[in-house]
Design an enzyme around this catalytic site. Sequence first.
Site, short mmCIF file in Angstrom:
data_model
loop_
_atom_site.label_atom_id
_atom_site.label_comp_id
_atom_site.label_asym_id
_atom_site.label_seq_id
_atom_site.Cartn_x
_atom_site.Cartn_y
_atom_site.Cartn_z
N GLU A 27 3.97 5.21 7.53
CA GLU A 27 3.75 4.41 6.33
C GLU A 27 5.14 3.93 5.92
O GLU A 27 5.85 4.57 5.17
CB GLU A 27 3.09 5.25 5.22
CG GLU A 27 2.49 4.40 4.11
CD GLU A 27 3.49 4.00 3.06
OE1 GLU A 27 4.31 3.07 3.31
OE2 GLU A 27 3.48 4.62 2.00
N GLU B 175 16.38 8.02 14.52
CA GLU B 175 17.45 7.51 15.38
C GLU B 175 18.34 8.62 15.92
O GLU B 175 19.08 8.41 16.89
CB GLU B 175 18.32 6.50 14.61
CG GLU B 175 17.63 5.18 14.28
CD GLU B 175 16.81 5.23 12.99
OE1 GLU B 175 16.28 4.17 12.59
OE2 GLU B 175 16.70 6.31 12.38
N HIS C 198 0.16 1.12 -5.25
CA HIS C 198 1.45 1.37 -5.90
C HIS C 198 2.48 0.31 -5.54
O HIS C 198 3.52 0.21 -6.20
CB HIS C 198 1.96 2.77 -5.54
CG HIS C 198 2.58 2.88 -4.19
ND1 HIS C 198 1.83 2.99 -3.03
CD2 HIS C 198 3.88 2.90 -3.80
CE1 HIS C 198 2.64 3.08 -1.99
NE2 HIS C 198 3.88 3.02 -2.43
N GLY D 247 9.08 9.11 9.37
CA GLY D 247 9.20 9.19 7.92
C GLY D 247 8.02 9.92 7.34
O GLY D 247 7.28 9.40 6.51
N ASP E 150 -2.08 7.13 -4.68
CA ASP E 150 -2.55 5.78 -4.38
C ASP E 150 -3.73 5.90 -3.42
O ASP E 150 -3.56 6.00 -2.20
CB ASP E 150 -1.41 4.96 -3.77
CG ASP E 150 -1.80 3.52 -3.47
OD1 ASP E 150 -3.01 3.22 -3.44
OD2 ASP E 150 -0.89 2.70 -3.26
N GLU F 292 11.30 13.63 9.42
CA GLU F 292 11.60 13.29 8.03
C GLU F 292 13.07 13.56 7.75
O GLU F 292 13.58 14.65 8.02
CB GLU F 292 10.73 14.10 7.07
CG GLU F 292 11.06 13.93 5.60
CD GLU F 292 11.07 12.47 5.17
OE1 GLU F 292 12.09 12.05 4.56
OE2 GLU F 292 10.09 11.76 5.43
N ARG G 228 -4.04 3.39 -0.47
CA ARG G 228 -3.08 3.68 0.60
C ARG G 228 -3.50 4.89 1.41
O ARG G 228 -3.65 4.84 2.64
CB ARG G 228 -1.69 3.91 -0.01
CG ARG G 228 -0.69 4.57 0.92
CD ARG G 228 0.43 5.19 0.11
NE ARG G 228 1.40 5.87 0.96
CZ ARG G 228 1.33 7.15 1.29
NH1 ARG G 228 0.32 7.90 0.89
NH2 ARG G 228 2.28 7.69 2.05
N GLU H 139 13.46 -2.09 1.40
CA GLU H 139 13.68 -0.67 1.67
C GLU H 139 12.67 -0.09 2.66
O GLU H 139 12.38 1.10 2.66
CB GLU H 139 13.66 0.15 0.37
CG GLU H 139 14.91 -0.05 -0.47
CD GLU H 139 15.07 1.00 -1.55
OE1 GLU H 139 14.06 1.62 -1.94
OE2 GLU H 139 16.21 1.21 -2.00
N HIS I 43 6.45 10.90 -4.14
CA HIS I 43 5.40 11.39 -3.24
C HIS I 43 4.07 11.52 -3.98
O HIS I 43 3.01 11.27 -3.42
CB HIS I 43 5.83 12.72 -2.62
CG HIS I 43 7.06 12.58 -1.79
ND1 HIS I 43 7.05 12.05 -0.53
CD2 HIS I 43 8.36 12.88 -2.06
CE1 HIS I 43 8.29 12.03 -0.04
NE2 HIS I 43 9.09 12.53 -0.96
#
Length: 351
Positions: A127, A113, A286, A62, A35, A84, A38, A136, A29
């Site tokens: 993101e 989900e 990153h 997420g 970054d 999350e 980003r 991933e 994190h």
Amino acid sequence: MSHAGKKRKLDKNRQDRLYFDSYSDVTIHEEMIADHVRTNTYRTAIHRNSESIRGKVVLDVGAGTGVLSIFCAQAGALKVYAVEACSIAEQAEQIVKHNNLEDRIEVIRGTVETVDLPEKVDVIVSEWMGYALLHESMLNSVLYARDKWLKPDGIILPNKAELYIAPMCDPVAEDRLHFWYTVKDKYGVDMSCMYDFARKCVMNSDITVNTVTVEDVLSHPARFAEIDLHTVTVEELRSVKGQFSCESFGSAAVNAFCVFFTVTFPCPDKLQPIVLSTSPFKPETHWKQAVLYLGGAVEVVQDTPVTGEVSMYPSEGSARHICIHVDYTIGEEKRQAKTFSIPDWSAEAQP
């Protein structure tokens, strides 16, 4: 990395657990928020879309530490559901309270989900990008959220992704191979016969995540795929592929391909869209770039054509891990093909 034995295929629950566990430590994190390209691009894009966010309901897929959720609240969101799955959600709750936003941001622990939201949402922000875009990545989860929770006229931030490839020369790899020809002069032992063995080790089938310098890129990058997040399906993500064609800048030795991505945010005020780029021609992120080493170097001159097709698909061993297959022709050389993957150390560690 040993290929002597067949890797054990990880069941989906273990794949997910390993994936989410990797986000439970502060390091990843810290790297993402530090970054600047980003984080600031997301912040700018969210505030640029404030007219679409103000007074609306947002889903952050997420959410991590919740920074994007907070950006949305600052842009005027009425309600933000910060979903999350890993334990960093506890820290996200603290950050939300620390910023006095608990009345507008609700942190929900779980996967998108499995969680149940009380309403449809106007905006999805996430993101989700991984190395080489799809390694991933959480894109499947974003699409699930889109299909289940997004209103028909809702927006997705970002809403488009593009993949690019370019031939390159990695001088470090060449220096490592040339090293074996220098041993005799240094120590009186001829080790030039190590070259072929070293080439197989250095120019292997791993996707190497590294920073590529502009000087090492040998052509204008070629776009080979585009993903529209409003329309793409999970089935289509099982094989993302496209053709590419480019011409070399000058005389050099092509020993690898460089793959990178961009994501684009809608821009309602009709200005230029906001683009987050991981190109070696742009400031470093990153994600860096994905380097795919060829079996050996191929000499090119000015305007030598480099053509081929790229196919990206999930690994058989782990659906979250990406494989990249490249069919390519460089100049007059015969067509070659090579398949690459990022080493899955978690699978190797299984008894």
